[in-house]
Design an enzyme around this catalytic site. Structure first.
Site, PDB file in Angstrom:
ATOM      1  N   ASP A 346     -36.769 -27.213 -16.495  1.00  0.00           N
ATOM      2  CA  ASP A 346     -35.873 -28.359 -16.426  1.00  0.00           C
ATOM      3  C   ASP A 346     -36.628 -29.477 -15.710  1.00  0.00           C
ATOM      4  O   ASP A 346     -37.525 -29.212 -14.899  1.00  0.00           O
ATOM      5  CB  ASP A 346     -34.610 -27.979 -15.652  1.00  0.00           C
ATOM      6  CG  ASP A 346     -33.695 -29.167 -15.449  1.00  0.00           C
ATOM      7  OD1 ASP A 346     -33.319 -29.782 -16.455  1.00  0.00           O
ATOM      8  OD2 ASP A 346     -33.383 -29.478 -14.290  1.00  0.00           O
ATOM      9  N   ASP A 553     -28.237 -25.418 -15.051  1.00  0.00           N
ATOM     10  CA  ASP A 553     -29.172 -24.798 -15.985  1.00  0.00           C
ATOM     11  C   ASP A 553     -28.874 -23.325 -16.206  1.00  0.00           C
ATOM     12  O   ASP A 553     -29.632 -22.642 -16.902  1.00  0.00           O
ATOM     13  CB  ASP A 553     -30.613 -24.932 -15.461  1.00  0.00           C
ATOM     14  CG  ASP A 553     -31.023 -26.382 -15.304  1.00  0.00           C
ATOM     15  OD1 ASP A 553     -30.826 -27.149 -16.249  1.00  0.00           O
ATOM     16  OD2 ASP A 553     -31.513 -26.744 -14.225  1.00  0.00           O
TER      17      ASP A 553
END
Length: 654
Positions: A346, A553
């Site tokens: 990410d 996430d």
């Protein structure tokens, strides 16, 4: 119950690890005494009695564990050893049965001591937190109480150069704190009081890393007042210790293979022994010779080293990782991570700091830098948008004096910008698309060109207009972490062949960060569900790890081969959802755990092949006449070699 579980049981139950070692040493002593008397021709039953005593001392623990396994319908290595020793006694070769049990018990005792060392390296983490704390309640002097008596909201006084007794945030005082026991950070972190105590108590995550502290860390030269946010049994250190201990129960693929192998192999060995006895009877060989050879094969085929090979390596690696500020939840993620070639990251908060910064201030030639900043700071002060806060925070610090101007009548235009009033004039701040919708003079060509250039380099741009005058443009960027590029390069050196960045930001912004940190591929403009799809796509071609913050996430991490959370010390959610948790925000922990996992995978393979190789060589050798004594020496020696090889992981260099 696997062989590893066998070892675990009789290491921690009655009478205990030291007693077993003493019993094995007594068995060795009486056996050697009996052997010396026998070799010197000492008459009478004394040598025989000493060999029987060696049976008793050496076989006590083996018999106990074998009975437990047999009652559960399982036939383990201990059972094979007992059968071989009983067989040797049945044909009158007490000395050979004694040496079998003596060496087997001594090997298990030393093996247990070595495994205990690995466990103690983990349990030592739990001893870092102090047992008592100085609590300030009311106007009186601080009083010392047990940490179990601390309540959320209590104020704990932490004196210089002492350990922090509880998770919390700094209410008063400044100091530097050594967080290496929890996060693995090698440099002490400066701590300052939290800005909003009420908000931090209501939501401990609202306290920034510069104010958060953890139980077991070491205070520096300043005194601190800490507001407790977690009870003793729920603090970060306690959860780490519990999860690391639980990791023993999460078996790796190799361990599952060896468990299945042992389950069928041990009965197969018993069948092989029966076949050897039958063949000896059919060929007319003396029964004593046939039986002796069958017992030697029984010893040679016992997969003791195989059963302990993987648990020893996993336990050592998990303990070393915990001491380095990385929580690994068992053998499965450890072994899988050691085989990875693809890692997805990410962007925000992982590769970048997660905090936008004002990086460019570009006034037009008819306006000054100070006017541009004062106008932008005054208007953005009314907004709670993260980009507005970044302009106020960084812009105010660049002004020569205090930013005293105050705007009013703020109106936010979602996705475009804001409009406010300052000294009777309208102030517009927003994107180029928003600027093009405004009535009045258009954006000057040179300002438009500069704004588009900043956008191409990954900046988020804000054009500023006051009244009918364009003042300039501001560029903001979530800066890459200073260590990100080095960490990615180190991963590539460790064998990671594909790095992919997944981001919800505009593709141009994502590309700019990807170039700086050295990503192979960059995917921008992704929603959370799009990240899940991207991870699934990557997994179709290779094992893939997903690195994120463990919160937004979490779906993508759950879909990866291994999910890795960063900064998990400050997030209970990240600790729970990740397979591997980097306790600090330091990306350099990632190459550390990658290298350790790869080393652990190599050690597991080495142990596996050594164990199987020893069995493959010893079985035919004993079938052709190698005696019980040499077979036992090689068998137990290989077990100790396997454990010693695994313990090398405890000394893995960071």
């Amino acid at each position: 119950m696997t062989e590893a579980e066998n070892v675990n049981t009789h290491r921690h139950g009655f009478p205990g690890e030291r007693t077993e070692l003493v019993s094995a040493l007594l068995a060795l002593a009486v056996y050697l005494t009996g052997l010396i008397l026998q070799l010197t021709g000492h008459p009478g039953p004394v040598p025989q009695a000493l060999f029987v005593a060696a049976y008793a001392f050496g076989g006590f623990f083996t018999l106990r564990e074998a009975l437990v396994a047999v009652r559960g319908g399982r036939f383990q290595v201990d059972f094979l050893m007992l059968v071989a020793a009983a067989g040797a006694a049945a044909i009158g070769r007490w000395e050979e049965g004694a040496v079998l049990l003596v060496l087997f018990s001594l090997g298990h005792a030393l093996e247990g001591y070595a495994m205990g060392r690995a466990r103690r390296s983990i349990e030592a983490l739990g001893a870092l937190a102090p047992r008592t704390a100085l609590v300030r309640r009311g106007a009186g002097a601080p009083v010392e109480v047990a940490v179990e008596e601390l309540a959320v909201g209590d104020t704990v006084v932490v004196r210089p150069h002492t350990r922090v007794p509880a998770d919390g945030f700094v209410r008063a005082g400044t100091s530097s704190v050594d967080q290496s026991p929890v996060t693995g950070e090698s440099v002490p972190v400066d701590k300052t009081p939290v800005a909003d105590r009420a908000a931090a108590l209501a939501d401990p995550g609202a306290a920034g890393p510069e104010s958060r502290v953890y139980a077991g860390t070491v205070n520096g030269s300043g005194a601190l007042d800490i507001a407790v946010t977690r009870l003793a049994g729920e603090n970060t250190l306690a959860r780490i210790v519990k999860m690391v201990q639980d990791a023993e129960d999460r078996t790796s693929p190799t361990q599952r293979f060896t468990d299945r192998f042992t389950k069928f192999f041990v009965p197969g060995v018993l069948v092989l022994v029966a076949v050897l006895l039958a063949v000896g009877a059919l060929t007319g060989e003396p029964f004593t010779d046939t039986f002796h050879r069958a017992m030697a094969v029984l010893v040679a085929a016992s997969p003791c080293a195989l059963a302990i090979a993987t648990p020893a390596a996993v336990l050592s690696a998990v303990g070393r990782a915990a001491r380095g500020g990385v929580l690994v939840k068992g053998g499965a993620p450890l072994e899988e991570f050691g085989r990875l070639r693809t890692i997805a990251f990410d962007k925000t908060g992982t590769l970048t700091e997660g905090r936008p910064r004002l990086t460019e201030i570009e006034p037009v030639h008819t306006a000054g830098r100070e006017e541009l900043l004062r106008t932008a700071v005054a208007a953005q002060r009314l907004s709670d948008h993260p980009l507005a806060k970044a302009v106020v925070r960084d812009g105010a610090g660049l002004l020569p004096g205090p930013a005293t101007s105050e705007a009013g009548n703020l109106r936010a235009l979602i996705g475009l910008g804001i409009v406010a009033e300052l000294d009777g004039e309208a102030v517009h701040i927003g994107s180029l698309a928003y600027a093009d919708t405004l009535a009045g003079p258009p954006v000057p060509a040179d300002l438009r060109d500069r704004t588009e250039e900043l956008a191409r380099t990954g900046r988020t741009t804000m054009l500023v207009r006051r009244g009918d005058r364009w003042l300039g443009t501001l560029g903001l960027m979530d800066a890459p972490r200073p260590e990100a590029a080095d960490a990615v390069a180190a991963l590539r050196g460790l064998g990671v062949t594909r790095t992919v960045m997944l981001s919800g930001d505009d593709q141009r912004v994502a590309d700019a960060v990807g170039r700086v940190v050295g990503m192979d591929e960059v995917r921008g403009g992704l929603l959370p569900e799009d990240k899940v799809t991207e991870v699934a796509r990557l997994r179709r071609t290779a094992r893939t790890a997903m690195i994120g913050d463990g919160v937004n996430d979490a779906p993508a991490m759950a879909g990866a081969t291994v999910g890795v959370a960063m900064g998990a010390a400050g997030s209970a959610v990240a600790l729970e959802t990740a397979d591997i948790a980097l306790m600090s925000d330091d990306l350099r922990r990632l190459p550390f755990i990658t290298g350790l996992s790869r080393r652990a995978s190599r050690v597991i393979r080495q142990n596996l092949w050594l164990s199987l190789g020893i069995v493959a060589v010893l079985v035919p050798a004993t079938a052709l006449g190698l005696g019980i004594g040499p077979a036992v020496l090689v068998h137990e020696g290989s077990t100790l070699v396997v454990v010693a090889n695994a313990l090398r992981l405890l000394r893995y260099a960071d």
